[in-house]
Design a protein around this motif. Structure first.
Motif, mmCIF file in Angstrom:
data_model
loop_
_atom_site.group_PDB
_atom_site.id
_atom_site.type_symbol
_atom_site.label_atom_id
_atom_site.label_comp_id
_atom_site.label_asym_id
_atom_site.label_seq_id
_atom_site.Cartn_x
_atom_site.Cartn_y
_atom_site.Cartn_z
ATOM 1 N N ARG A 224 0.728 -1.083 -0.070
ATOM 2 C CA ARG A 224 -0.008 -0.044 -0.089
ATOM 3 C C ARG A 224 0.818 1.372 0.020
ATOM 4 O O ARG A 224 0.203 2.267 -0.243
ATOM 5 N N GLN A 225 2.148 1.196 0.315
ATOM 6 C CA GLN A 225 2.925 2.375 0.254
ATOM 7 C C GLN A 225 3.698 2.721 -0.959
ATOM 8 O O GLN A 225 4.830 2.078 -1.233
ATOM 9 N N ALA B 180 -6.649 11.579 -0.662
ATOM 10 C CA ALA B 180 -7.322 12.345 -1.486
ATOM 11 C C ALA B 180 -7.923 13.379 -1.101
ATOM 12 O O ALA B 180 -7.781 14.480 -1.548
ATOM 13 N N TYR B 181 -8.534 13.314 0.068
ATOM 14 C CA TYR B 181 -9.325 14.239 0.836
ATOM 15 C C TYR B 181 -8.274 15.098 1.459
ATOM 16 O O TYR B 181 -8.453 16.518 1.533
ATOM 17 N N CYS C 153 -6.459 5.613 8.747
ATOM 18 C CA CYS C 153 -7.228 4.366 8.041
ATOM 19 C C CYS C 153 -6.776 3.104 8.660
ATOM 20 O O CYS C 153 -5.518 2.759 8.911
ATOM 21 N N VAL C 154 -7.558 2.148 8.557
ATOM 22 C CA VAL C 154 -7.154 0.900 9.190
ATOM 23 C C VAL C 154 -8.184 0.130 8.506
ATOM 24 O O VAL C 154 -9.692 0.459 8.300
ATOM 25 N N SER D 241 -5.683 -0.945 0.231
ATOM 26 C CA SER D 241 -5.140 0.388 -0.360
ATOM 27 C C SER D 241 -6.030 1.563 -0.747
ATOM 28 O O SER D 241 -6.045 2.664 -0.403
ATOM 29 N N PRO D 242 -7.428 1.042 -1.318
ATOM 30 C CA PRO D 242 -8.410 2.041 -1.648
ATOM 31 C C PRO D 242 -8.612 3.105 -0.414
ATOM 32 O O PRO D 242 -8.926 4.178 -0.426
ATOM 33 N N ALA D 243 -8.775 2.372 0.801
ATOM 34 C CA ALA D 243 -8.964 3.453 2.173
ATOM 35 C C ALA D 243 -7.891 4.295 2.138
ATOM 36 O O ALA D 243 -8.221 5.638 2.653
ATOM 37 N N VAL D 244 -6.569 4.076 1.872
ATOM 38 C CA VAL D 244 -5.505 4.901 1.940
ATOM 39 C C VAL D 244 -5.542 6.083 0.878
ATOM 40 O O VAL D 244 -5.629 7.001 1.378
#
Length: 338
Positions: A66-67, A196-197, A149-150, A188-191
């Protein structure tokens, strides 16, 4: 003619004038993990004038899912995340000034970093640092954007000193326990959504479009298709010690800063000296080779001993992997040093 930012400038809310403002601004990202690497890439591609990145950790295999800034070579080289991030970001946009700081973000070592910072991005993994950021924000009048996020869950909130409730107003104290990426996982979508916000809100601040800032605490669960937007304007209190009428900034007190801690569910203890010290890796390598195998790079030294892995940073911080018992970790490490 270089049209690198032409599509961004065509967006009327930014335009040529907004792009010029972005080009002269400094964003501080605290934490270069999932949120930090996503945000850093966005700001660098957008042409931010300066990006300052603080991170205390190094790249590991479990980060790569995810990073987005890191690759397998960074893991093999055990590069600190801030250094690896700077290396990759420089290749994306050589026009941006990038300052990479391998250190633990603390109240007593951030004062000289904040002089020209325009907005702070929370990309951390613990509330101790977030409460420090909150107090620094109100002490130096710098906006900051909370993000976490988690699992498939995420949340974000924009804090403007003197205009919005602060983190202390909302939570009152540092939460104890709770799910982490190392216990509940993360997708990763949660990240990407949280980042983005955060970046969008930061753009509004950087181009001085404060009237369009979101004034709610946003939470979502992308897997369950749930989104909530919570108004917090009535939470602010005049008695808040961080943003109220008589501010004491309690989380800038040295006594409130953790000196030794278990890292976010990782079966790892960080030992932090009372003051920064710079080790001689040559001397340490000779000393630790008597106990196990040693590898090193310019930023950290690693020693594998029995079921433990000890990582020593240039500033004197130590990670003891293989235990979440603070006293055991301290005894083990200081025992190695004799």
């Amino acid at each position: 003619m270089n049209n690198r930012y032409s599509r961004q400038q065509l967006f009327k809310k930014i335009g040529f004038e907004g792009q010029e403002k972005i080009r002269h601004k400094n964003v501080l990202i605290v934490g270069a993990g999932a949120l930090g690497s996503a945000g850093a890439e966005a700001f660098v591609r957008a042409g931010i004038g300066k990006l300052t990145i603080i991170d205390r950790d190094y790249v590991e295999w479990s980060n790569l899912q995810r990073q987005q800034l890191y690759n397998e070579k960074d893991v093999e080289d055990k590069l600190p995340k801030a250094i690896a991030a700077k290396k990759h970001l420089n290749r994306i946009n050589s026009e941006v000034e990038i300052e990479a700081l391998v250190m633990d973000a603390r109240a007593d070592n951030m004062d000289n970093i904040l002089d020209d910072v325009d907005v702070m991005i929370d990309a951390t993994d613990n509330f101790d640092i977030r409460f420090i950021l909150n107090d620094l924000s109100h002490k130096y009048n710098i906006p900051w954007i909370y993000g976490s996020c988690v699992g498939s869950y995420g949340s974000t909130y924009t804090i403007l000193p003197g205009k919005t409730p602060c983190l202390h107003c909302i939570l009152k104290s540092v939460p104890i326990g709770g799910a982490t990426c190392d216990t509940a996982g993360i997708i990763s979508p949660a990240v990407q959504i949280v980042s983005a916000y955060q970046v969008a809100e930061a753009f509004k601040i950087l181009v001085d479009d404060f009237s369009t800032l979101r004034n709610t605490f946003l939470t979502f669960d992308i897997w369950s298709n749930q989104h909530y937007s919570i108004k917090l304007d009535k939470i602010e209190t005049e008695s808040c010690p961080s943003c109220g009428l008589e501010r004491t900034f309690p989380y800038l007190s040295y006594e409130n800063q953790t000196k030794t801690e278990v890292l976010c569910g990782r079966n790892t203890v960080q030992i932090r000296p009372a003051r920064n010290i710079e080790y001689s890796f040559d001397q340490l390598e000779k000393q630790l080779k008597a106990h196990g195998s040693v590898t090193r790079n310019p930023y950290l030294l690693t020693c594998h001993v029995q079921n433990h892995r000890v990582v020593i940073f240039k500033d004197g911080r130590v990670f003891v992997h293989g235990t979440n018992n603070i006293q055991l970790a301290k005894n083990f490490y200081y025992g190695l040093l004799g």
